[in-house]
Design a protein around this motif. Sequence first.
Motif, PDB file in Angstrom:
ATOM      1  N   LEU A 182      -6.542 -49.991  46.145  1.00 37.88           N
ATOM      2  CA  LEU A 182      -5.312 -50.516  46.724  1.00 37.88           C
ATOM      3  C   LEU A 182      -4.109 -49.711  46.226  1.00 37.88           C
ATOM      4  CD1 LEU A 182      -4.364 -52.741  48.585  1.00 37.88           C
ATOM      5  CD2 LEU A 182      -4.197 -54.266  46.635  1.00 37.88           C
ATOM      6  N   ASP A 220     -10.110 -50.865  50.723  1.00 37.16           N
ATOM      7  CA  ASP A 220      -9.188 -51.019  49.594  1.00 37.16           C
ATOM      8  C   ASP A 220      -9.094 -52.446  49.068  1.00 37.16           C
ATOM      9  OD1 ASP A 220      -7.532 -52.330  51.526  1.00 37.16           O
ATOM     10  OD2 ASP A 220      -6.944 -50.350  52.228  1.00 37.16           O
ATOM     11  N   GLY A 221      -9.861 -53.341  49.657  1.00 36.21           N
ATOM     12  CA  GLY A 221      -9.862 -54.719  49.161  1.00 36.21           C
ATOM     13  C   GLY A 221      -8.765 -55.590  49.724  1.00 36.21           C
ATOM     14  N   LEU A 222      -7.869 -55.029  50.540  1.00 35.18           N
ATOM     15  CA  LEU A 222      -6.796 -55.861  51.080  1.00 35.18           C
ATOM     16  C   LEU A 222      -6.619 -55.717  52.587  1.00 35.18           C
ATOM     17  CD1 LEU A 222      -4.475 -57.834  50.608  1.00 35.18           C
ATOM     18  CD2 LEU A 222      -2.978 -55.898  50.203  1.00 35.18           C
ATOM     19  N   PHE A 223      -6.538 -54.508  53.059  1.00 37.19           N
ATOM     20  CA  PHE A 223      -6.217 -54.296  54.471  1.00 37.19           C
ATOM     21  C   PHE A 223      -7.502 -54.363  55.313  1.00 37.19           C
ATOM     22  CE2 PHE A 223      -2.882 -52.302  51.995  1.00 37.19           C
ATOM     23  CZ  PHE A 223      -1.773 -52.924  52.537  1.00 37.19           C
ATOM     24  N   GLU A 281       8.681 -51.257  54.988  1.00 35.35           N
ATOM     25  CA  GLU A 281       8.270 -50.444  53.844  1.00 35.35           C
ATOM     26  C   GLU A 281       9.504 -49.947  53.111  1.00 35.35           C
ATOM     27  OE1 GLU A 281       5.388 -47.460  55.045  1.00 35.35           O
ATOM     28  OE2 GLU A 281       4.516 -48.926  56.391  1.00 35.35           O
ATOM     29  N   HIS A 308      -3.844 -46.631  48.098  1.00 36.85           N
ATOM     30  CA  HIS A 308      -3.311 -46.838  49.450  1.00 36.85           C
ATOM     31  C   HIS A 308      -1.775 -46.788  49.425  1.00 36.85           C
ATOM     32  CE1 HIS A 308      -3.813 -48.399  53.582  1.00 36.85           C
ATOM     33  NE2 HIS A 308      -2.609 -48.896  53.378  1.00 36.85           N
ATOM     34  N   TYR A 309      -1.185 -47.503  48.477  1.00 34.23           N
ATOM     35  CA  TYR A 309       0.283 -47.506  48.392  1.00 34.23           C
ATOM     36  C   TYR A 309       0.805 -46.131  47.963  1.00 34.23           C
ATOM     37  CZ  TYR A 309      -0.345 -52.593  48.537  1.00 34.23           C
ATOM     38  OH  TYR A 309      -0.690 -53.871  48.898  1.00 34.23           O
ATOM     39  N   ILE A 318      -0.365 -50.206  56.965  1.00 35.62           N
ATOM     40  CA  ILE A 318      -0.280 -51.420  56.134  1.00 35.62           C
ATOM     41  C   ILE A 318      -0.460 -52.704  56.935  1.00 35.62           C
ATOM     42  CG2 ILE A 318       1.124 -50.393  54.294  1.00 35.62           C
ATOM     43  CD1 ILE A 318       3.445 -52.157  55.583  1.00 35.62           C
ATOM     44  N   GLU A 341       4.044 -39.457  51.186  1.00 31.37           N
ATOM     45  CA  GLU A 341       4.554 -38.856  52.420  1.00 31.37           C
ATOM     46  C   GLU A 341       6.076 -38.865  52.472  1.00 31.37           C
ATOM     47  OE1 GLU A 341       2.689 -40.532  55.838  1.00 31.37           O
ATOM     48  OE2 GLU A 341       0.714 -39.827  55.238  1.00 31.37           O
ATOM     49  N   TYR A 379      -5.920 -44.643  58.400  1.00 32.98           N
ATOM     50  CA  TYR A 379      -6.152 -45.855  57.606  1.00 32.98           C
ATOM     51  C   TYR A 379      -5.635 -45.738  56.171  1.00 32.98           C
ATOM     52  CZ  TYR A 379      -9.167 -47.392  61.423  1.00 32.98           C
ATOM     53  OH  TYR A 379      -9.639 -47.773  62.653  1.00 32.98           O
ATOM     54  N   ASN A 380      -5.343 -44.517  55.744  1.00 33.55           N
ATOM     55  CA  ASN A 380      -4.898 -44.331  54.353  1.00 33.55           C
ATOM     56  C   ASN A 380      -3.522 -44.893  54.099  1.00 33.55           C
ATOM     57  OD1 ASN A 380      -7.193 -43.061  53.627  1.00 33.55           O
ATOM     58  ND2 ASN A 380      -6.402 -40.989  53.869  1.00 33.55           N
ATOM     59  N   THR A 381      -2.726 -45.011  55.156  1.00 34.27           N
ATOM     60  CA  THR A 381      -1.346 -45.447  54.946  1.00 34.27           C
ATOM     61  C   THR A 381      -0.957 -46.642  55.815  1.00 34.27           C
ATOM     62  OG1 THR A 381      -0.637 -43.797  56.560  1.00 34.27           O
ATOM     63  CG2 THR A 381      -0.485 -43.168  54.251  1.00 34.27           C
ATOM     64  N   ASP A 405       5.636 -38.417  58.861  1.00 34.70           N
ATOM     65  CA  ASP A 405       4.379 -38.856  59.429  1.00 34.70           C
ATOM     66  C   ASP A 405       4.602 -39.105  60.925  1.00 34.70           C
ATOM     67  OD1 ASP A 405       1.687 -40.374  58.849  1.00 34.70           O
ATOM     68  OD2 ASP A 405       2.884 -41.714  60.084  1.00 34.70           O
ATOM     69  N   ASN A 445      -0.530 -43.309  48.688  1.00 35.73           N
ATOM     70  CA  ASN A 445      -0.605 -42.436  49.870  1.00 35.73           C
ATOM     71  C   ASN A 445       0.667 -42.532  50.711  1.00 35.73           C
ATOM     72  OD1 ASN A 445      -3.162 -41.530  49.302  1.00 35.73           O
ATOM     73  ND2 ASN A 445      -4.185 -43.090  50.528  1.00 35.73           N
ATOM     74  N   ILE A 446       1.209 -43.743  50.799  1.00 33.03           N
ATOM     75  CA  ILE A 446       2.429 -43.921  51.607  1.00 33.03           C
ATOM     76  C   ILE A 446       3.602 -43.206  50.920  1.00 33.03           C
ATOM     77  CG2 ILE A 446       4.029 -45.599  52.607  1.00 33.03           C
ATOM     78  CD1 ILE A 446       1.686 -47.631  52.572  1.00 33.03           C
TER      79      ILE A 446
END
Lengths: 502, 602
Positions: free
Chosen positions: B413, A432-435, B393, B416-417, A467, B423, A463-465, B44, B419-420
Amino acid sequence: MRIMLQLLQKNKNMKTLKSLCGTSLLMVLFIFSFGCSGKLASYSEEGRDASIFPDYNGVTFPPNIAPANFMIRENADKFRVYIHLQGKDRISINSGKGKVIIPGRKWKKLLQECRGNDLFTEVYAKKNGKWFKYNTIINHVANENIDNYLVYRLIEPGFETWSKMGIYQRCLENYSEKPVMVNDMSDGNCMNCHAFCLNNSNIMMFHMRAQHGGTIIYRNNKLEKVNTKTSSTISAGVYPSWHPGGSIIAFSVNNIVQMFHSAPGRKIDVIDTLSDVVIYDTDTKKISTCNALSTKENLETFPSWSPDGKYLYYCSARAIPLEKYDQVRYDLLKIAFDPVSKQFGSVDTVVSASKKKLSVSFPRVSPDGKYLLFCMSDYGNFSIWHQESDLYMKNLKTGEITKPDINSGQSESYHTWSSSGRWIVFSSRRLDGLFTRPFIAYFDTSGKACKPFILPQKDPSFYNTFIKSYNVPELVTSEIKLNPRILSGLTDDKIIPAAFEK
Amino acid sequence: MINHRKLAFWFTTAIFFLAYFAFFLLFNGYHLIFQEQTQLFLFDKSYFASFLLKPGGISSYTGAFIMQFCQNPIAAAFIVTVAGFLIFLILASILRHYGINGIIWPIVPVILFASLQCHQLYSISTTIGFLISTLFFIIYISVKNNRYRYLAGSVGCSMLCLITGGFGLLAFTLCIIHELLFSGNRSRYIAVIVYIMLAILVPILSSRLLYYVKGEGIWMSLIPLHLKKSLEPFVFAILLYIPLLIALSGFRDKFSMKVSLSEWNWKTVLSGLIVISSLSFYTFHYVYDVKAEALLKIDHYVQKGDWKKALDYSFAYPGTNQLVLYYGNMAMYKTGQMGDKMFHLPQSGTHGLWLEWKRNEITPFFGGELFYQLGYISEASRWAFESMVAMGENPRSLKRLVITSMVTGDTSLARHYINILDETLFYSKWANHYKNLLSHPELLIHDNEIMEKRHFNLYTDVFADITSKDIGLMQLLQDHPDNRMAFEYYMAQVLLNKDIDNFAANISKLRELGYSRIPVQYEEAMLVYMKHTGKNIVPAGYTISRETLSRLSGYLEILNTYGSDRRKSSQMLFREYGGTYWFYLNFVNLPDENNASASAKK
């Protein structure tokens, strides 16, 4: 219902009935399980690869790695996966939503049988009552194990702030992750730069910062906290490297500045305004350096010992004003070292990157001393924040520099060799370019790297969530016998001052 | 036949809890909404597992689950009232068991909890921990068989140390008091010794084997001693109240003391009323923070984009507060009044325009809003991320990070956010909307917010000033001369710094930014500049209004009347001209000026 119950109660042959019910249930279960694991009678070929995450397709696994669970990202009513060695028994997994969770014992057994061979994964999807088969995924299982444990720091890839952080050890043979130290036990301070002597978990160090500041050194089953800042050095020790002899640690000492970009594409730059390299002798508690490693006109950093301990590799750049930060470019040098007299010798240039407008960071020599792996980016040394940073390899015999086929469009940075030299683990932000995530790649004896794969997790969507970033992945051969309870005892311990030796 | 006593009991209870609900709805609703904004409940497994790392984890997890429903003041007040009512019911049941029947006794802890709940950092997890522990105690005292009771006490209280943290010790204490004062069984002393040993051993062993906690965390997990000093007596009162009351009841029975704990007569009603009123008054007057509620209300309306209400409440704020001023200025711009009325707010230097960077939980949480509104996306993203790190978070930071990532084109990115947020119960719909936009980028042109921010994206790469002295407004303007907010903030910055030269140098931008007239307070500043320099800086096509010129005459007349008596002239001018730039320029000291005069005095 009541009538039925009465009938059942009245039935004198109740036991017979129970046994019949039980047998029928067992038969149903047997048929069901057979149906699940049996080969599919008919299906159509999809004619393409299934989209899976993480990408475990065409990779080389260590025979002792934890099950590489994955998710199938395809639209279907249900999925079936077979994992097998050619012509042998297989693992069969059914999945409703596409999460493929591989049974640990079967996986372990299969991988042991599969050493040196290919491992086949067949993915089927059921759509509108019909089964479709995707291209078979072919992975390879290497002969050589990877070191059992991976040690890393988990921290959000923030800018200045941190909250909870810790150094953890993950058993690569399963999913067990244990903390080595967490800042919950040290009043929320920062900790970083864990390092080991030749993948040995019994000789390690890391820094604690802020109110419990000091370098924690663990050696010969003894723990001590050392203040490596002296009046003659720029700072306390920063980037470390253990000498293979186990008693000397080379450190960079730096004055570090952090700056935040405004335009999209770049986020942070971490720049050294002053930087030298020193060595700390854990026996005498003395810090020393030499002229070549502590010049005023150059910035020396990222020390890294050769496996025979006779050379210290390091990066060096011309010190120029901070405004020209994007013109600071590091070359890779090495300096001879006599482990007996502990004296440095002459300096050689190993990679002259600045001439090509590139900058080297994180040199690491393979345990057999044949290869040197390092990062190169456009400028500076903090490669993790440089999207263009890639891993390069120098054959130390031929002098040839190649770019292994393990890089991505995002930052590749910190890397570690396994004790056998057949595996590397490196940091990459490719998802994702960051994590930052740890990727594992096999290095064959000819120096060729295979396609890397991400550290497997029990939940493939992990890994999808998640942080936090995996900082400084280091492979070690056995479990570290330290934990936060032991290490927190050191927080208020007396700190040993290191003395500077001219 | 109607039981009048019972009726009176429930009637009084209903009245009390209606008042309780009204209090939280009318006076404390925004505290609770703010709490919801500072956490994120995820469906989760690893999220759940993260709660098991500390004593009281299950209570904290339950608390986080409940807090997610505090989406508006009504829901929040309802949840807190239900929690209060449950405390009341459980404690009433326990006290009834010991012959303490009056309504006042179980109400006191409810008010004590309400006092704690008034603090914006109080977590409802504490209430949950208390509820679970006291509920267990009801079960404990209902077990008549001594052996089973001792077994339940040993196992249950030990478990409670893990589930409810420090409230496990409360359960142990209650069980010990019960055995010592109310049990006639011979082996009760052994049970008490076992309880004491377990109360010491369980927290210690769990800290050695299960958790990584040390010091206070071993014993006092979930006990809210971190809120503020003045609330500590409330916390201790909650912990001691029931054990002391039960002990008192036990001594009363044992020593035939004449202590009335039960009668429902005029004495108890009166004393009850006095106690409830006193506690409520004390809470409302000394514990409840009316200013914090007002500030959080403004914050709520800023988040909703209701700038008019945010501005109205900023003006209504009792006193001065940097955060209120910061939001007030933002709302002033958003409602198109910054150039006309900015000095109607109690300005003093630029500290009300933006927040100075500090590495804590609060500053990045609130301070990133300005950067986002200005279109300074890298800074908005940085502050949002720092806020997420410092606070954990939270929906606000994550939503901001989704948008800023989409603005800068970092789609992986953003995903990714998303996805959180996907949930969660309440933000998954929002997340799905943006997930859809990521899958169909052609739809992005219909998203005005993202398109507008993309338009203002900086292309000149500069470094953010971490000292917060200059937040880069000029750079924003240089890259995008049409960034009207950056212009007004820049002009506000120079005016607040009394830097008239730079103000005059930029006034000509009014035309290219499409102003139909000169904003009133710019006119005031222009008149000052023109009077001092003799230069005409009125841009072509604009004029200074008659009203402003006539107001200046009035201002100067009063100023001249009182001549050198600054104090008197400031008093006289404040009423009519306190909201003018002239008054600010003449009578308001900048923070630096204040510091300078303070050091001069020293």
